[in-house]
Design an enzyme around this catalytic site. Structure first.
Site, short mmCIF file in Angstrom:
data_model
loop_
_atom_site.label_atom_id
_atom_site.label_comp_id
_atom_site.label_asym_id
_atom_site.label_seq_id
_atom_site.Cartn_x
_atom_site.Cartn_y
_atom_site.Cartn_z
N CYS A 1 -6.43 1.44 5.09
CA CYS A 1 -6.99 0.18 5.57
C CYS A 1 -6.58 0.02 7.04
O CYS A 1 -5.76 0.79 7.55
CB CYS A 1 -6.48 -1.00 4.72
N HIS B 1 0.82 -1.21 0.00
CA HIS B 1 0.00 0.00 0.00
C HIS B 1 0.86 1.27 0.00
O HIS B 1 2.00 1.26 0.46
CB HIS B 1 -0.93 0.00 1.20
N GLU C 1 0.69 3.98 1.77
CA GLU C 1 1.10 4.42 3.10
C GLU C 1 2.30 3.62 3.59
O GLU C 1 3.24 4.16 4.18
CB GLU C 1 -0.04 4.27 4.12
#
Length: 147
Positions: A105, A77, A79
Site C-alpha cells: 500500500c 501490514h 511489510e
C-alpha cells in the site's frame, strides 16, 4: 528444477503468510540482504492485542473497501511488521530486497523507501496505485512475479 532466488524467497513468503490472523487477506513479507533472510512479517494485530480471527474484522463491519482507510484496522501490514522486527533485532534493512505476497500500500511503500529497501518483489496486486508511483519516484526496482 531448482528455483531461482526470487522463486525461492517467494516460496518462503507463502509459508510466512500462513501466520496471518487477518480475515480478509493473508499477506507475508520476507526481507533479504545478500541472499540471506534478515526479517519476516505477516499481517495481524500488534503484540498483545486481540486478533481479528478472535474478535471479527473491523473493516468488514464498517464496509471499508480494500485499499482505503488503512487506519481503521486492528492489523499491522506484513511489510511494517518485517521492518519492525528488523529494527527490534538491530538489523539494517539498507540495500535489501523485500518479497511480498501482494504489492505494498502507499503507507508501506513510504516505509520501505525510508527503510532503505532497494528492491520490491511481489506477486498479487493491492488496490493502491499511488504506492507504485512512490516506489518508481524513489528509483526502487519493482518486480512482479508470475507463477
Amino acid at each position: 528444477m531448482r528455483p531461482t532466488w526470487d522463486e525461492y524467497f517467494m516460496q518462503v513468503v507463502d509459508v510466512v503468510k500462513t501466520r496471518s490472523t487477518c480475515l480478509r487477506r493473508q499477506v507475508g513479507a520476507v526481507i533479504v540482504r545478500d541472499r540471506h533472510i534478515i526479517s519476516t512479517g505477516y499481517n495481524g494485530a500488534p503484540s498483545g492485542l486481540k486478533h481479528c480471527v478472535d474478535v471479527g474484522c473491523m473493516r468488514e463491519n464498517l464496509s471499508i473497501p480494500s485499499g482505503e482507510r488503512h487506519e481503521l484496522c486492528r492489523g499491522t501490514h506484513a511489510e511494517q511488521n518485517a521492518i519492525i522486527q528488523a529494527a527490534l533485532n538491530g538489523v539494517s534493512t539498507k540495500g535489501a530486497t523485500i518479497y511480498i505476497s501482494v504489492s505494498p500500500c502507499s503507507l508501506c511503500a513510504k516505509m520501505l523507501i525510508n527503510a532503505g529497501i532497494k528492491r520490491v518483489v511481489y506477486e498479487g496486486e493491492y488496490p493502491d496505485k499511488l504506492s507504485l508511483q512512490f516506489l518508481n519516484e524513489a528509483a526502487i526496482d519493482i518486480v512482479k512475479i508470475v507463477r
